[in-house]
Design an enzyme around this catalytic site. Structure first.
Site, PDB file in Angstrom:
ATOM      1  N   HIS A  46      41.307  34.536  34.973  1.00  5.64           N
ATOM      2  CA  HIS A  46      42.742  34.573  35.247  1.00  5.64           C
ATOM      3  C   HIS A  46      43.543  34.632  33.951  1.00  5.64           C
ATOM      4  CE1 HIS A  46      46.705  32.653  35.960  1.00  5.64           C
ATOM      5  NE2 HIS A  46      46.686  33.362  37.064  1.00  5.64           N
ATOM      6  N   CYS A  90      41.181  50.620  39.143  1.00  8.95           N
ATOM      7  CA  CYS A  90      42.220  49.714  38.663  1.00  8.95           C
ATOM      8  C   CYS A  90      41.647  48.417  38.108  1.00  8.95           C
ATOM      9  CB  CYS A  90      43.223  49.394  39.768  1.00  8.95           C
ATOM     10  SG  CYS A  90      42.487  48.598  41.208  1.00  8.95           S
TER      11      CYS A  90
END
Length: 718
Positions: free
Chosen positions: A237, A670
């Site tokens: 993250h 992506c």
């Protein structure tokens, strides 16, 4: 030896390639003041400027220059000592540069006033120098424009986009982690997001130090100059968010022993407390005690010139992963041709943002609302089939079910969805305006719902220690102790043993369709608003984590139904696509079936790598990836450079099967591999339409795509 091994690892030279041995005459530069040695460059390796650059040391051997044992003189000092051989050296340097058509790094010795050339090689250079030399040499007609494009390595552009440590600075390196997001940052260490935000608001430069980050830390990450974590890898993250924002990050610095309670960390006995200044280098992974002076990036006109030449030869389009209008605008400045991934979960707010409690109330009321909706649907079916007394009873059941949907228990659900509809519509309008005329792929909600709620352990602690300030604030957010206890039960019910493979992605849209319907409505209404004001929104709606055709068909049918209702109500014609993210092995091998329902595929190679290898990316990078690479159990970290044999085979299979079922299927990627030059070459080779990466890697991807096209052209000509 170790130096050779390290060099081979750094520059990806195979161990079995071998090393040549040269047998040459020995010459001596340490025979007196009429002898000496030196190193010279035909252009400045730091800036790319033409001129005389180098060092000379009289009465010395070559090792004395490079080892720093003695301080050398500027190369021009040789002119005074031996003008004849100096001019001869200048002539040879010019000849070598013309011959190699590149900047040369030269070592020489003067023995008793006679010049001997020891070696020459193409010289290493900074990113700025590489760009300037390539463009200048094309202008001098030493090389073609295509050669100029090939001369600059894509990763060298990173140096031009982010601040870097001053190469002359003395560093007190505390630890080394993973170079998760490039650039350098200096600031006071802080250990929680709220402190980072508060200190930044009063003008302090801060570095957010966490064991690992999560979505609740986003406001602190935005406020911080850089992020440092002791756990997590390059696709954690912290890494992904930092790269998206263009902030430096060092992750997985496991030598750091963080004590968040005491607000300090230690490394081998050295303790750093909150407020002490540290410096991090996200380009190399170094963590430094104290302040390091930084060198700010400068983008020259030659940078744009080179990328313009690259754009003329590349075939792959390059998009950006961007979740808000500022990021989209930044990506467009860097040459992005659209957005390949807009993650809607990043729009649901952070602590302090009113959207987060709104979404939390939706989540907590969702089970009751969904149960009431199902009861109403069942009652309506029974009423439609019933006759006489049974029909009157069934109609009463319908009225009761409708009343239940308006009850105080469920009202926050629909109120919250209305608020989120307005908020997301505003977000999407801003993004469509920033990317006017370019495609924008918006991914519907992907993470499991528990990620938006407080951790169950935090709630348990708050309920057990209600007199603490933090506990009071958390309990107050949910309306008192009794309500907080109910929330705790809901949180525990939503938590999963393996959330990555649990109730997330399209599964959320199937079990809680109102969330996806609200998002689709916000997307289409935003596009209508922009188009009504003369804009040109290009809408692509992406359904995440699809494994079967039936899953996609269910969600896509709902999405198109909602879109149709909005467009009919607004009286606006708008083309849009509905597609899916391929991030599960089953989806890749069943791509022909899924393509019957999808108008585009976008490969989520981060999760596809995880699910193919069975690796948890945050864990393996910190725990055993380094050992695997050292033991050559893997040729490269598959989260950094695509595993072509396994994951790549799945991507290629999905492309071939998808296009066989639907010829006009748009194909993109992506995942983080979209900004990795080696992976971009693979994506070019298998015929993708575009790659998408973080905004600050768009220039790198543009250049890498050009390299891939030129490499293919060169192979074809052999």
């Amino acid at each position: 030896n170790e130096r050779a091994k390290t060099y081979r690892r750094q520059y990806k030279i195979p161990d079995e390639l071998g090393t040549a041995v040269n047998v040459v005459a020995m010459v001596f530069g340490n025979l007196g003041e009429d002898s000496g040695t030196g190193v010279a460059f035909t252009r400045d390796p730091a800036t790319g400027e033409q001129g005389i650059y180098g060092d000379y040391l009289s009465n010395a051997q070559g090792e004395d220059v490079v080892a720093g044992i003695r301080t050398p003189e500027p190369l021009q000092s040789l002119r005074k000592r031996n003008r004849k051989e100096f001019e001869r050296l200048m002539d040879i340097m010019a000849r070598l540069e013309r011959h190699y058509r590149d900047m040369c790094d030269i070592e020489f010795t003067i023995e008793k006033e006679k010049l001997w050339m020891l070696q020459t090689r193409v010289g290493k250079r900074t990113g700025a120098a590489a760009v300037k030399m390539a463009v200048d040499m094309a202008g001098e007609r030493l090389i073609s424009r295509e050669e100029a494009v090939n001369r600059v390595e894509p990763d060298q552009l990173d140096q031009l986009l982010h601040p870097q440590f001053d190469p002359k600075a003395d560093l007190d390196v505390l630890a080394k982690g993973l170079n998760a997001s490039p650039g350098a940052a200096v600031g006071k260490a802080v250990f929680d997001a709220d402190t980072a935000e508060a200190w930044a608001e009063r003008g302090e430069a801060v570095v957010l130090v966490r064991r690992e980050t999560n979505p609740d830390d986003l406001h602190g990450m935005i406020a911080a100059r850089g992020i440092l974590t002791s756990h997590g890898g390059k696709t954690s993250h912290a890494a992904v968010v930092a790269r998206g924002m263009g902030k430096p990050a060092v992750c997985g610095a496991e030598a750091l022993k963080i004590d968040a309670g005491r607000r300090e960390f230690s490394v081998d006995g050295t303790k750093v407390t909150e407020g002490q200044v540290i410096s991090i280098d996200g380009t190399t992974g170094r963590v430094v005690l104290g302040e390091v002076s930084l060198v700010e990036p400068k983008l020259s006109g030659q940078f744009e010139t080179l990328l313009g030449w690259a754009d003329a030869v590349r075939q792959l389009k390059v998009r950006a992963n961007a979740d808000d209008a500022p990021s989209a605008a930044q990506a467009r400045k860097f040459g992005a041709q659209g957005i390949g991934l807009c993650r809607t979960e990043h729009m649901f707010g952070t602590p302090g943002d009113p959207r987060l409690p709104t979404f939390r109330q939706v989540i907590l009321a969702a089970p009751a609302a969904r149960a009431a909706q199902l009861r109403l649907a069942q009652a309506e079916r029974e009423a439609a089939d019933a006759r006489g007394k049974a029909r009157r009873e069934a109609e009463a059941a319908v009225r009761e079910a409708r009343a239940q949907l308006k009850s105080a228990e469920i009202k926050p659900y629909f109120d919250g969805l209305k608020k989120l509809l307005a908020a997301q519509r505003k977000d999407f309008e801003a993004i469509f305006r920033a990317m006017d005329g370019l495609p924008v792929t918006i991914r519907l909600l992907d993470p499991p719902l528990h990620e938006f709620l407080p951790d169950s352990k935090d709630l348990e602690i708050a309920l057990a220690t209600p007199n603490l300030k933090a506990s009071r604030e958390l309990i107050r957010e949910f309306g008192g102790k009794r309500k907080a206890e109910e929330v705790l039960r809901e949180v525990v019910a939503l938590e999963e043993n393996n959330p990555m493979l649990g109730l997330r992605g399209c599964r959320l849209g199937i079990l809680y369709p109102d969330i996806y319907r609200t998002q689709v409505q916000a997307i289409i209404e935003a596009a209508c608003n922009v188009k009504a004001r003369g804009g040109d929104p290009r809408v692509e709606i992406m359904v995440p984590l699809v494994a079967t055709r039936e899953e996609l068909a269910t969600v896509a049918r709902e999405a198109r139904e909602v879109a149709g209702e909005v467009l009919e109500r607004r009286g606006i014609e708008l083309e849009y696509l509905v597609g899916t993210m391929i991030e599960l092995p089953r989806a890749a091998v069943a791509a022909d079936e899924i393509a019957e329902e999808a108008e585009f595929f976008s490969f989520g190679t981060n999760d596809l790598t995880q699910t193919t290898f069975g690796f948890s990316r945050d864990d393996v990078e910190g725990k055993f990836m380094a050992r695997y690479l050292e033991e050559k159990l893997l040729p490269a970290n598959p989260f950094e450079s695509l595993d072509e044999t396994g994951v790549g085979e799945l991507v290629q299979t999905a492309c071939e099967r998808g296009r066989k079922a639907r010829e006009d299927l748009k194909l993109g990627i992506c995942g983080e591999h979209g900004g990795d030059p080696a992976s971009v070459t693979f994506f070019h080779r298998i015929g993708l339409d575009y790659v998408s990466c973080s905004p600050y890697r768009v220039p790198i991807a543009r250049l890498a795509a050009a390299h891939a096209a030129l490499g293919e052209r060169e192979e074809a000509s052999k």
